[in-house]
Write a protein that holds these residues in place. Structure first.
Motif, PDB file in Angstrom:
ATOM      1  N   SER A 189      15.502  40.673  12.330  1.00  0.00           N
ATOM      2  CA  SER A 189      14.357  40.965  13.211  1.00  0.00           C
ATOM      3  C   SER A 189      14.577  42.283  13.939  1.00  0.00           C
ATOM      4  O   SER A 189      15.717  42.721  14.121  1.00  0.00           O
ATOM      5  CB  SER A 189      14.175  39.849  14.247  1.00  0.00           C
ATOM      6  OG  SER A 189      15.268  39.852  15.141  1.00  0.00           O
ATOM      7  N   SER A 191      14.297  42.746  16.970  1.00  0.00           N
ATOM      8  CA  SER A 191      14.982  42.479  18.244  1.00  0.00           C
ATOM      9  C   SER A 191      16.444  42.893  18.202  1.00  0.00           C
ATOM     10  O   SER A 191      17.057  43.127  19.239  1.00  0.00           O
ATOM     11  CB  SER A 191      14.945  40.987  18.559  1.00  0.00           C
ATOM     12  OG  SER A 191      13.682  40.610  18.936  1.00  0.00           O
ATOM     13  N   PRO A 225      14.869  34.649  14.741  1.00  0.00           N
ATOM     14  CA  PRO A 225      15.533  34.389  13.450  1.00  0.00           C
ATOM     15  C   PRO A 225      16.978  34.889  13.356  1.00  0.00           C
ATOM     16  O   PRO A 225      17.642  34.650  12.354  1.00  0.00           O
ATOM     17  CB  PRO A 225      14.647  35.151  12.462  1.00  0.00           C
ATOM     18  CG  PRO A 225      14.067  36.270  13.264  1.00  0.00           C
ATOM     19  CD  PRO A 225      13.897  35.747  14.659  1.00  0.00           C
ATOM     20  N   GLY A 226      17.481  35.601  14.373  1.00  0.00           N
ATOM     21  CA  GLY A 226      18.909  35.918  14.334  1.00  0.00           C
ATOM     22  C   GLY A 226      19.278  37.386  14.523  1.00  0.00           C
ATOM     23  O   GLY A 226      20.398  37.790  14.216  1.00  0.00           O
ATOM     24  N   GLY A 227      18.354  38.181  15.051  1.00  0.00           N
ATOM     25  CA  GLY A 227      18.645  39.614  15.247  1.00  0.00           C
ATOM     26  C   GLY A 227      19.830  39.866  16.169  1.00  0.00           C
ATOM     27  O   GLY A 227      20.649  40.758  15.924  1.00  0.00           O
ATOM     28  N   TRP A 228      19.942  39.088  17.227  1.00  0.00           N
ATOM     29  CA  TRP A 228      21.066  39.281  18.163  1.00  0.00           C
ATOM     30  C   TRP A 228      22.341  38.712  17.552  1.00  0.00           C
ATOM     31  O   TRP A 228      23.410  39.321  17.619  1.00  0.00           O
ATOM     32  CB  TRP A 228      20.763  38.612  19.522  1.00  0.00           C
ATOM     33  CG  TRP A 228      19.773  39.387  20.352  1.00  0.00           C
ATOM     34  CD1 TRP A 228      18.744  40.146  19.880  1.00  0.00           C
ATOM     35  CD2 TRP A 228      19.727  39.490  21.782  1.00  0.00           C
ATOM     36  NE1 TRP A 228      18.055  40.704  20.931  1.00  0.00           N
ATOM     37  CE2 TRP A 228      18.629  40.320  22.105  1.00  0.00           C
ATOM     38  CE3 TRP A 228      20.485  38.949  22.816  1.00  0.00           C
ATOM     39  CZ2 TRP A 228      18.288  40.632  23.428  1.00  0.00           C
ATOM     40  CZ3 TRP A 228      20.145  39.258  24.140  1.00  0.00           C
ATOM     41  CH2 TRP A 228      19.065  40.092  24.436  1.00  0.00           C
ATOM     42  N   ASP A 243      18.409  27.330  18.943  1.00  0.00           N
ATOM     43  CA  ASP A 243      16.962  27.555  18.839  1.00  0.00           C
ATOM     44  C   ASP A 243      16.389  26.453  17.958  1.00  0.00           C
ATOM     45  O   ASP A 243      17.064  25.995  17.032  1.00  0.00           O
ATOM     46  CB  ASP A 243      16.690  28.937  18.197  1.00  0.00           C
ATOM     47  CG  ASP A 243      15.299  29.464  18.512  1.00  0.00           C
ATOM     48  OD1 ASP A 243      14.318  28.735  18.288  1.00  0.00           O
ATOM     49  OD2 ASP A 243      15.202  30.615  18.980  1.00  0.00           O
ATOM     50  N   ASP A 263      17.787  22.616  23.213  1.00  0.00           N
ATOM     51  CA  ASP A 263      17.162  23.353  24.311  1.00  0.00           C
ATOM     52  C   ASP A 263      18.218  24.253  24.972  1.00  0.00           C
ATOM     53  O   ASP A 263      19.280  23.769  25.381  1.00  0.00           O
ATOM     54  CB  ASP A 263      16.601  22.341  25.324  1.00  0.00           C
ATOM     55  CG  ASP A 263      16.045  23.038  26.557  1.00  0.00           C
ATOM     56  OD1 ASP A 263      15.756  24.255  26.477  1.00  0.00           O
ATOM     57  OD2 ASP A 263      15.901  22.376  27.599  1.00  0.00           O
ATOM     58  N   GLY A 264      17.908  25.529  25.075  1.00  0.00           N
ATOM     59  CA  GLY A 264      18.852  26.497  25.646  1.00  0.00           C
ATOM     60  C   GLY A 264      19.232  26.192  27.085  1.00  0.00           C
ATOM     61  O   GLY A 264      20.287  26.625  27.553  1.00  0.00           O
ATOM     62  N   ASP A 280      17.868  35.564  24.776  1.00  0.00           N
ATOM     63  CA  ASP A 280      16.614  36.311  24.585  1.00  0.00           C
ATOM     64  C   ASP A 280      15.437  35.337  24.617  1.00  0.00           C
ATOM     65  O   ASP A 280      14.415  35.566  23.978  1.00  0.00           O
ATOM     66  CB  ASP A 280      16.703  37.053  23.235  1.00  0.00           C
ATOM     67  CG  ASP A 280      15.572  38.047  23.014  1.00  0.00           C
ATOM     68  OD1 ASP A 280      14.973  38.493  24.011  1.00  0.00           O
ATOM     69  OD2 ASP A 280      15.287  38.381  21.854  1.00  0.00           O
TER      70      ASP A 280
HETATM   71  C1  SAM Z   1      12.186  36.691  21.289  1.00  0.00           C
HETATM   72  S1  SAM Z   1      12.653  35.348  20.301  1.00  0.00           S
HETATM   73  C2  SAM Z   1      14.341  35.669  20.017  1.00  0.00           C
HETATM   74  C3  SAM Z   1      14.594  36.712  18.986  1.00  0.00           C
HETATM   75  C4  SAM Z   1      16.065  36.806  18.645  1.00  0.00           C
HETATM   76  N1  SAM Z   1      16.846  37.279  19.772  1.00  0.00           N
HETATM   77  C5  SAM Z   1      16.300  37.753  17.491  1.00  0.00           C
HETATM   78  O1  SAM Z   1      16.918  38.784  17.697  1.00  0.00           O
HETATM   79  O2  SAM Z   1      15.889  37.439  16.368  1.00  0.00           O
HETATM   80  C6  SAM Z   1      12.718  34.054  21.439  1.00  0.00           C
HETATM   81  C7  SAM Z   1      13.252  32.755  20.860  1.00  0.00           C
HETATM   82  O3  SAM Z   1      13.555  31.899  21.949  1.00  0.00           O
HETATM   83  C8  SAM Z   1      13.363  30.572  21.510  1.00  0.00           C
HETATM   84  N2  SAM Z   1      13.271  29.717  22.713  1.00  0.00           N
HETATM   85  C9  SAM Z   1      12.348  29.740  23.688  1.00  0.00           C
HETATM   86  N3  SAM Z   1      12.619  28.797  24.610  1.00  0.00           N
HETATM   87  C10 SAM Z   1      13.751  28.181  24.202  1.00  0.00           C
HETATM   88  C11 SAM Z   1      14.544  27.139  24.725  1.00  0.00           C
HETATM   89  N4  SAM Z   1      14.232  26.522  25.871  1.00  0.00           N
HETATM   90  N5  SAM Z   1      15.650  26.768  24.049  1.00  0.00           N
HETATM   91  C12 SAM Z   1      15.999  27.380  22.901  1.00  0.00           C
HETATM   92  N6  SAM Z   1      15.278  28.377  22.356  1.00  0.00           N
HETATM   93  C13 SAM Z   1      14.171  28.768  22.992  1.00  0.00           C
HETATM   94  C14 SAM Z   1      12.104  30.646  20.659  1.00  0.00           C
HETATM   95  O4  SAM Z   1      12.067  29.571  19.735  1.00  0.00           O
HETATM   96  C15 SAM Z   1      12.266  32.007  19.973  1.00  0.00           C
HETATM   97  O5  SAM Z   1      12.808  31.864  18.679  1.00  0.00           O
END
Ligand code: SAM
Length: 359
Positions: A189, A191, A225-228, A243, A263-264, A280
């Motif tokens: 991604s 990101s 999807p895993g960019g970080w 996630d 859940d994060g 993120d």
């Molecule tokens: C901006 S995207 C992340 C992109 C990721 N950093 C990358 O580089 O591909 C935000 C992600 O946060 C996840 N998310 C949102 N709230 C969450 C939670 N409470 N627990 C776990 N994941 C969560 C969403 O499912 C989404 O995939």
């Protein structure tokens, strides 16, 4: 009229204006910001003539959330003759030259806006001509010297520009204050560029070495999807990716990633602790800041890198409020932390925060 000029992402002028006013006031340099919304820069006018130079020394771009570049303005040139822009710019630079400091860098920039980008070709061509002329006048070193004073020309139109200078420890080293990155092959991604820019520009070489040890462990909250995670895996780390979505297959195939659909906010590290927590998740800034504080205070993570998603209004206030509660918690600990916040080039409506626990 003494002033400093700072660049920002278009639309963030009001936030940068508030931040500059707050930081300048703390240095007893009183004044006010001038900008038009969407122009991509803010000029902070100082009431006292000497204050602009002081701000140029003390306001390091690295310590300003919304600024990409900052320099002291010495001249505003208007109605330039398009067949001779060089003469007036050269005179302006020479008039304010500092015989005690060599000029080692030249920046000919424009705003990061549609109008600004129209000036890119002019900036490129003009920088070649100006560089030669400055060197001929012994006003600029023959080799670039990043540790010397910098000369700045910022075009605001085809016949107008601001001229000034910067101090090496305070400015950004990059043209237009933008740190450009190539999209890495295989990253899942865009990101990924946010975390890469944060690592390369907000962490020192020593901090990078300390944090990204091969075999080190990290947790990535909101990973899909895993960019970080890609950036962490690339640096040899083992990652717990949290996630409900799907992690990129190629990343899973590295064997360095464990995916937990959880859940994060309630996830805890598998082995009790990790070297690095990254996050993120799209969530309220105060909720994310509190969560990051919990991980650092309870020593579930040594260091943290995270994004705070910005609201539509009162962005500067929201961010400073969320971070000041977090800082208060960290200040009570014996460990010391280095905290930085930046609105990076690859960030959108969000800022990036790095917190490094000192050893
Ligand atoms: C901006 S995207 C992340 C992109 C990721 N950093 C990358 O580089 O591909 C935000 C992600 O946060 C996840 N998310 C949102 N709230 C969450 C939670 N409470 N627990 C776990 N994941 C969560 C969403 O499912 C989404 O995939």
């Amino acid at each position: 009229m003494a002033s400093v000029l700072a660049y920002c992402r278009a639309g963030y002028e009001a936030d940068l204006g508030k931040e500059l006013t707050e930081k300048a006031t703390m240095l007893n340099c009183f004044g006010y910001p001038v900008f038009t919304s969407g122009q991509g820069y803010v000029e902070y006018i100082c009431h006292q003539a000497d204050d602009a130079d002081l701000l140029g020394q003390k306001l390091a771009v690295a310590q300003i959330i919304f600024a990409r570049q900052l320099f002291v303005v010495t001249d505003t040139l208007e109605s330039l003759d398009k067949s001779d822009r060089l003469g007036p710019v050269l005179s302006a630079v020479q008039e304010h030259d500092n015989p005690d400091m060599k000029n080692g860098m030249l920046f000919v920039d424009h705003a990061d806006t549609d109008d600004g980008k129209e000036l890119a070709k002019l900036c490129r061509k003009f920088s070649v001509v100006l560089r030669q002329a400055l060197r001929k006048q012994y006003c600029l070193t023959y080799k670039e010297k990043p540790d010397c004073r910098g000369i700045h020309v910022f075009f605001t139109g085809f016949d107008e520009c601001k001229v000034g200078y910067s101090y090496p420890e305070a400015r950004s080293a990059h043209a237009n204050g933008i740190f450009r990155l190539k999209f890495p092959t295989g990253a899942p991604s865009r990101s990924t560029l946010k975390l890469e820019e944060a690592i390369l520009t907000m962490l020192t070489d020593e901090e990078q070495e300390q944090i990204f040890r091969a075999g080190g462990r990290a947790v990535d909250l909101g990973a899909c999807p895993g960019g970080w995670t890609f950036q962490l895996v690339k640096r040899g780390m083992h990652v717990e990716a949290i996630d409900n979505g799907l992690v990129d297959d190629a990343l899973m195939a590295t064997g360095q990633v464990e995916h937990f659909a959880a859940d994060g906010f309630s996830y805890r590290p598998q082995m009790g602790r990790v070297d690095l927590l990254v996050c993120d998740m799209i969530e309220q800034p105060d909720r994310v800041a509190k969560l990051m504080g919990d991980w650092l205070v309870k020593q579930w993570a040594d260091h943290a890198v995270f994004n705070l998603k910005l609201p539509m209004k009162k962005r500067f206030e929201t961010v400073t409020e969320a971070i000041s509660s977090l800082k208060d918690r960290l200040d009570k600990l014996d460990d010391k932390f280095v905290l930085q916040m930046r609105h990076l080039y690859h960030d959108r409506d969000e800022i990036t925060v790095t917190i490094v626990r000192e050893t």
